[in-house]
Design a protein around this motif. Structure first.
Motif: not given
Lengths: 95, 486, 482
Positions: B103, B106-107, B196, B198, B231, B233-234, B237
């Motif tokens: 992440t 990506e960010k 995050s 992730w 996020d 996904k975490d 977070c």
């Protein structure tokens, strides 16, 4: 709590790490130094203190029951040390 | 161009003084030329960097202005990068081309940043000197015989050597702050859960947190703004709005209450480091801060508690490296057990193996309560100490590391002495608080760092303190002589 | 010397969610190897779990259904061990804070006795992948599609005393999870898996004997056989002066025996600790309120209602409520049959369930609808057809020959209602069987009853079963008395 050779061997087996004969002595010494350090914990007064597993006092978030994963199969299988018919291969497991 | 801070580069790009592509080429060339002496990068991503730089130039021409558009940075090789090897300093992952982006990666990409490459680090982030890396130690640009600290040593060395204006790092027990201190940088470990995890290869999940390494508090604010945020996904977070960190940098610290934990100034502390820290305190007082002594009575137990909790979590987190699905597999395994044991014995370096064994032992039957259970209770004590102190003052201040950069090889034979490198930083991870290290002096030509610890989610406040300090001092502008010829 | 068996079951129920417990991968069955394993399920470095909300709801629903303590606070823990189908080197499970605490359920045995059995706990965990030993040239292939499939592990108290009780418990669990819609409970496909802990002790003793764990008992029939076999084995060992080793045994259905799975491995040390990637799960009263509102009527209360409202026997009600779909079929039939509950119950428990059983179909695939069965029952009630003809109509409908009324009409199955016509047939039958008529008339009254049946049979035969039995009886009696 100093640890003996048997304990180190059992621990290494649990962790699935092969111990090399050559560095065994060295390893026992180092592990006992580290345990000597962490044994300071035994003097801590922690009566009635709750254990802390997470830094923040938050609840588990929930995810909706939706299929979101994309297919990574080709990428994934390329990473495999040994692969056949889409399966990861390991030496035969006897059941 | 390489002498400019991230903020200055942003202004340069905005003004059209140079393009992102020119900036990127300049840094790529510099890395090419100088890094062989530092070993701060383990992977260079020149092609990708050029493509990202061109995209940023085009976006800028088209009038869009992402916060980090065209700004180069390097990622610690602990963050998964899709299609790019992510080795985490380990032979175990030497052949691992990550199938997805972290992440954070990506960010940063979404914010327009240009990835120059992946930086060297201690194996699985376990180390304080970068010497446990499978790729060999990164070197400190202030003195290449010295360590850059760790585990984010490659990131710190690269920023200090002006190979990149900024880099990401991760901090489990001091792995951003200590290298920042040893390289004369500003480095921030955010509140646990602010960024995050992730895609960040786990060392100790309840302690790990990603953050920026850069030259100034201003730059860290800019970077943190792009990294932080919820996020889904975490699970750990936090879903909470991200503060405008740049806006928090008013430079005004009038009335700010600074606490000096007495345990951060032990008798045996290197006097020159103590002096530099006290000098920084005086400077902050001059700018209106109020200073008082506070106490963190259980601080001496933070290293023991950490060296149970972190290895315990690591022993479990690193169990997935088993030679079955990815990563290193030993040659010709004779049985499943042989496959596991040799792959892990050969794939992991000795410090990682030691920690896995300590962690496995601490969780094993009969020892759990004496080690892991007690360590978790001590952790509560330490957090409570911080909460009490932070109810009295706004920020805690002290040295980041007990000494300056030391010689490569000086402590590799003595893990416990190495662990004491993190004596001032570890407790912060146990509590989950945000903290930064900022440059505050030089001792024998080597940087000294001062650590500022804030209350949960008060990154803006400690960044502003550092910013105020950096407005009054020029320690953050000091550069090593290294590479000055280039 | 008499012995008593002590049995506890650990049942893994696969929860019927679309996606996995901690990832967005599909739980569908039977895809290409490793095509339904997400980055999380594969244990890729840097990946993290997030709990599926539906899976939690399902576990809580189960907890409410067994009157369990549903704690507001549960914790996921890691169970650490190495196995190639366990991608992370640990299974994410629950240890000292399970989502469902102590509860209980009631079983009914075939002889009608009822018993309450304790449930110690139920916890959420992820399934492992599959190891394939065939077709890889002497190697083992690993398919992780199943890894991360949500499971609810339900642990009973050691409250059962025979294989029969264990089966009744398992059937009741099966019934409950299907009622709740949280699992299809399919044992053949592994959606419900059972391990049994078995020990024996001398009658009257209160301490437990050494127990063995039998793995892999994955059908109701095998549970009974495997447990009974193990009980006998243990008694034999003890009576021969031996002792029971605490061990894991595998049931071999082909040989009907259990055998030791003991390897030279040391005792397991799973090093459980709270999973740092997952936070404590907190359940609020509002959550429980919402789930209670969604709770379907469960077998026990349905059974009580059937006994009370439809005046069914406890046994019939027990059979009808075992499966929610059967119970619903029953109620729809009763309503189509104009409220005729007793006949509906009989037809479903004997004809319909018998037919489904013979054809190995589930009730969802019955080839007769409740409306059609209800019509048949109404036609019996209004005298249009006899019960015997009704079975013929039932089969015709089953075989797709049309609706009951169409079948009755087209195949001329209506009972004879014209008494003149029937009277002529009766007279013809008696004339054709003059010898038997004489014998009947000469016989003692108590032997006559059986002989009378002969004439009824002949009349039914002559009418193709369409004679109204009461009418035929009356006419035969009248003619014989003449």
């Amino acid at each position: 709590m100093a640890i003996d050779h048997t304990t180190v061997e059992r621990t290494a087996h649990l962790a699935r790490i092969r111990l090399e004969d050559g560095d065994a002595e060295d390893l026992y010494g180092r592990l006992n130094e580290i345990l000597g350090l962490v044994d300071q914990l035994q003097q801590a007064d922690v009566d009635g203190i709750e254990p802390m597993a997470h830094p923040l006092d938050l609840d588990q978030p929930l995810r909706p029951d939706e299929v979101t994963a994309s297919d990574n199969r080709d990428k994934i299988l390329r990473l495999a040390p040994a692969e056949e018919d889409g399966c990861f291969l390991v030496p035969r497991v006897i059941e | 161009m390489h002498d400019k801070t991230l903020t200055q580069l942003k202004a340069g790009l905005d003004a059209g003084d140079f393009s992102a592509r020119e900036l990127t080429e300049h840094l790529l060339a510099r890395i090419e030329q100088l890094d062989p002496r530092l070993n701060s990068f383990v992977t260079r991503t020149a092609e990708q960097a050029r493509a990202q730089a061109d995209a940023a130039d085009q976006a800028r021409a088209a009038g869009t202005n992402a916060p980090l558009a065209g700004l180069p940075l390097a990622h610690k090789d602990i963050f998964c990068t899709d299609g790019v090897r992510t080795a985490c300093g380990s032979r175990m992952l030497d052949n691992f081309v990550a199938p997805y982006d972290a992440t954070v990666v990506e960010k940063m990409q979404a914010a327009g940043a240009v990835m120059l490459g992946k930086t060297n680090m201690d194996e699985f982030a376990m180390g304080s000197s970068n010497e446990t890396s499978y790729y060999g130690p990164a070197r400190n640009p202030w003195n290449t015989d010295k360590v850059p600290g760790g585990s984010s040593g490659g990131s710190a060395a690269a920023v200090a050597a002006r190979l990149t204006p900024a880099a990401t790092g991760t901090d489990t027990g001091g792995s951003i702050r200590q290298p920042a201190a040893l390289n004369g940088l500003t480095g921030l470990k955010p509140t646990y859960g602010r960024v995050s995890r992730w895609g960040m290869i786990a060392f100790a999940s309840s302690l790990d947190q990603a953050g920026p390494l850069a030259r100034t508090a201003e730059d860290c604010a800019l970077l943190l703004g792009a990294m932080a945020g919820h996020d889904p996904k975490d699970s750990t977070c936090v879903d909470r709005p991200v503060e405008d960190y740049s806006a928090a940098l008013t430079g005004d610290i009038q009335g700010l209450k600074i606490g000096l934990p007495e345990q951060f100034f032990p008798e045996h502390l290197d006097g020159r480091i103590g002096d530099a820290t006290r000098e920084a305190v005086r400077e902050l007082e001059k700018r209106g801060a109020k200073v008082q002594w506070v106490s963190l009575p259980h601080l001496d137990l933070s290293v023991p508690a950490y060296y149970v909790i972190a290895p315990a979590e690591a022993s479990s987190n690193l169990a997935r490296f088993d030679g079955v699905r990815y990563g290193y597999r030993c040659a010709q395994p004779q049985s499943l057990e042989d496959l596991y044991k040799r792959s892990r014995a050969e794939g992991f370096g000795s410090e990682v193996k030691r920690r896995i064994l300590v962690g496995t032992y601490a969780l094993s039957e009969g020892y759990y309560e004496a080690y892991y259970g007690r360590a978790q209770r001590v952790r509560t004590r330490i957090r409570d100490d911080f909460q009490k102190a932070l109810s009295e003052v706004d920020v805690l201040l002290g040295p980041t590391a007990p000494e300056c950069a030391f010689d490569i090889g000086a402590k590799t034979d003595d893990p416990v002495t190495m662990y004491m490198q993190d004596v001032f930083t570890i407790a912060v991870n146990l509590a989950g608080l945000p903290a930064l290290s900022m440059p505050a002096g030089l001792v024998d030509g080597l940087p000294v760092g001062v650590q500022a610890i804030g209350d949960y989610f008060r990154e803006g406040r400690i960044l502003n303190l550092a910013h105020a300090f950096q407005q009054a001092t020029d320690w953050h502008e000091k550069a090593p002589a290294f590479g000055g010829e280039a | 010397m008499s012995w008593e068996a002590v049995i506890g079951l650990e049942v893994h129920v696969q929860l019927a969610a679309d996606s996995k417990i901690f990832s967005g991968a599909s739980t569908r069955f039977g895809s290409e190897p490793n095509s339904q394993a997400s980055l999380v399920d594969l244990g890729m470095p840097g990946t993290l779990p997030v709990l599926n909300e539906k899976v939690l709801d399902m576990a809580l629903l189960f907890g409410l259904a067994i009157d369990a303590e549903v704690t507001g606070h549960s914790v996921f823990a890691r169970k650490n061990y190495f196995y190639p189908d366990l991608p992370k080197g640990y299974q994410t499970s629950q240890f000292d804070h399970p989502v469902v605490g102590k509860g209980h359920l009631r079983i009914v045995l075939d002889d009608g006795t009822e018993k309450t059995l304790g449930i110690t706990r139920a916890h959420l965990e992820e399934d492992a992948g599959k190891s394939l030993h065939e077709g890889f040239g002497g190697m083992t292939g690993i398919d992780l599609n199943r890894a991360g499939t949500p499971l609810l592990e339900i642990v009973s108290e050691p409250d059962m005393r025979s294989g029969t009780e264990a089966v009744a418990y398992l059937k009741k669990l099966h019934s409950i999870v299907r009622y709740l819609g949280i699992s299809d409970g399919n044992m053949a496909e592994g959606s419900m898996r059972c391990d049994a802990n078995v020990s024996v002790r001398r009658s009257g003793e209160t301490a437990f004997g050494h127990r063995t764990e039998i793995k892999n008992v994955n059908s109701f029939r095998f549970v009974d056989k495997a447990i009974n076999h193990e009980i006998e084995r243990q008694i034999d060992v003890l009576e021969d002066g031996g002792r029971i080793e605490q061990e894991t045994r595998l049931y071999d259905a082909d040989k009907n025996e259990t055998r030791s799975m003991r390897t030279k491995e040391e005792a397991d040390d799973y090093r459980y600790f709270p999973c740092p990637d997952l936070l404590p799960v907190r359940v609020t009263d509002d959550d429980l309120q919402r789930l209670r509102a969604d709770m379907p009527e469960l077998p026990d209360s349905k059974r009580a209602r059937f006994v009370h409202d439809y005046e069914l026997s406890a046994y019939d009600a027990h059979v009808l409520v075992a499966e929610r779909a059967v119970a619903e079929y029953f109620e729809a039939t009763v309503s189509a049959a104009g409220g005729e509950a007793k006949l509906s119950a009989n037809w479903i428990t004997s004809e319909l369930l018998g037919m489904l059983n013979r054809e190995e179909l589930s009730i969802e695939h019955a080839r007769i609808t409740p409306q059609q069965l209800g019509t048949i029952i109404r036609r019996i009630q209004d005298g249009t057809i006899s019960s015997k003809i009704a079975k013929q109509v039932f089969e015709a409908v089953w075989n797709d020959e049309g609706d009951p009324d169409t079948v009755i009409e087209q195949q001329g199955l209506k009972q004879m209602s014209d008494s003149g016509e029937l009277e002529a047939i009766v007279e013809q039958v008696l004339a054709d069987n003059a010898e038997q008529v004489e014998a009947y008339k000469a016989a003692e009254p108590k032997k006559r009853k059986k002989m009378f049946g002969f004439f009824v049979g002949q009349v039914m035969k002559a009418t193709g079963g369409k004679a109204n039995p009461q009418q035929a009886n009356a006419l035969i009696e009248q003619k014989l008395e003449q």
